[in-house]
Design a protein around this motif. Structure first.
Motif, PDB file in Angstrom:
ATOM      1  N   UNK A 208       0.874  -1.167   0.000  1.00  0.00           N
ATOM      2  CA  UNK A 208       0.000   0.000   0.000  1.00  0.00           C
ATOM      3  C   UNK A 208       0.907   1.212   0.000  1.00  0.00           C
ATOM      4  N   UNK A 209       0.634   2.161  -0.843  1.00  0.00           N
ATOM      5  CA  UNK A 209       1.506   3.325  -1.032  1.00  0.00           C
ATOM      6  C   UNK A 209       1.836   4.000   0.299  1.00  0.00           C
ATOM      7  N   UNK A 210       3.105   4.259   0.503  1.00  0.00           N
ATOM      8  CA  UNK A 210       3.567   4.948   1.702  1.00  0.00           C
ATOM      9  C   UNK A 210       3.749   4.039   2.906  1.00  0.00           C
ATOM     10  N   UNK A 211       3.550   2.728   2.732  1.00  0.00           N
ATOM     11  CA  UNK A 211       3.709   1.778   3.840  1.00  0.00           C
ATOM     12  C   UNK A 211       4.518   0.573   3.368  1.00  0.00           C
ATOM     13  N   UNK A 212       4.811  -0.303   4.309  1.00  0.00           N
ATOM     14  CA  UNK A 212       5.446  -1.581   3.977  1.00  0.00           C
ATOM     15  C   UNK A 212       4.433  -2.717   4.036  1.00  0.00           C
ATOM     16  N   UNK A 213       3.157  -2.391   4.076  1.00  0.00           N
ATOM     17  CA  UNK A 213       2.092  -3.381   4.197  1.00  0.00           C
ATOM     18  C   UNK A 213       1.784  -3.968   2.821  1.00  0.00           C
ATOM     19  N   UNK A 214       1.947  -5.298   2.695  1.00  0.00           N
ATOM     20  CA  UNK A 214       1.592  -5.975   1.455  1.00  0.00           C
ATOM     21  C   UNK A 214       0.129  -6.375   1.503  1.00  0.00           C
ATOM     22  N   UNK A 215      -0.562  -6.151   0.397  1.00  0.00           N
ATOM     23  CA  UNK A 215      -1.988  -6.469   0.328  1.00  0.00           C
ATOM     24  C   UNK A 215      -2.354  -6.737  -1.127  1.00  0.00           C
ATOM     25  N   UNK A 216      -3.347  -7.610  -1.369  1.00  0.00           N
ATOM     26  CA  UNK A 216      -3.770  -7.834  -2.753  1.00  0.00           C
ATOM     27  C   UNK A 216      -4.216  -6.522  -3.413  1.00  0.00           C
ATOM     28  N   UNK A 217      -3.692  -6.292  -4.604  1.00  0.00           N
ATOM     29  CA  UNK A 217      -4.030  -5.105  -5.414  1.00  0.00           C
ATOM     30  C   UNK A 217      -3.614  -3.793  -4.756  1.00  0.00           C
ATOM     31  N   UNK A 218      -2.864  -3.832  -3.657  1.00  0.00           N
ATOM     32  CA  UNK A 218      -2.455  -2.607  -2.967  1.00  0.00           C
ATOM     33  C   UNK A 218      -3.594  -1.920  -2.257  1.00  0.00           C
ATOM     34  N   UNK A 219      -4.669  -2.670  -1.957  1.00  0.00           N
ATOM     35  CA  UNK A 219      -5.845  -2.136  -1.275  1.00  0.00           C
ATOM     36  C   UNK A 219      -5.863  -2.687   0.148  1.00  0.00           C
ATOM     37  N   UNK A 220      -6.067  -1.842   1.163  1.00  0.00           N
ATOM     38  CA  UNK A 220      -6.110  -2.339   2.547  1.00  0.00           C
ATOM     39  C   UNK A 220      -7.156  -3.449   2.712  1.00  0.00           C
ATOM     40  N   UNK A 221      -6.825  -4.446   3.533  1.00  0.00           N
ATOM     41  CA  UNK A 221      -7.691  -5.616   3.688  1.00  0.00           C
ATOM     42  C   UNK A 221      -9.080  -5.278   4.226  1.00  0.00           C
TER      43      UNK A 221
END
Length: 117
Positions: free
Chosen positions: A52-65
């Motif tokens: 997700x832009x600006x974070x190190x959080x990986x998520x499908x499609x770059x959308x928060x879960x």
């Protein structure tokens, strides 16, 4: 955002590059979707797992879960346009949303928000 009219009451917003949104934008969208007057939001993406832009959080499609859990995913390249129309009709019935036949014809006409590539 691209506003599209679906009938006389509901509106749709199409976001074509959602990977460019950061957590603050997604938080705003999540909150806006709680409103009784919330538009239908359509995300168009071809990304897999990414941060997700600006974070190190990986998520499908770059959308928060938390937002991803509220979405319906339609894989447009595997379905014919008539099948997408049926999916939208079934989903609208499940959500208690009235969509007129003219709005359901938009994907078939090529003038709507869903276009084959």
């Amino acid at each position: 955002l691209s506003p599209v009219c679906l009938g006389s009451l509901r509106r749709a917003a199409s976001i074509n590059a959602e990977y460019m949104l950061d957590l603050e934008c997604f938080s705003f969208l999540n909150r806006a979707l709680e409103s009784a007057l919330a538009p239908i939001v359509i995300f168009a993406t071809n990304r897999g797992n990414c941060s997700i832009r600006g974070t190190d959080i990986l998520s499908p499609h770059g959308i928060p879960r938390d937002l991803l859990d509220r979405l319906i995913i339609i894989r447009t390249y595997h379905y014919k346009l008539e099948e997408i129309q049926m999916i939208l009709k079934v989903r609208a019935e499940a959500e208690g949303i009235t969509i007129n036949e003219k709005a359901l014809q938009l994907p078939l006409s090529g003038k709507g928000v869903l276009r084959p590539r």
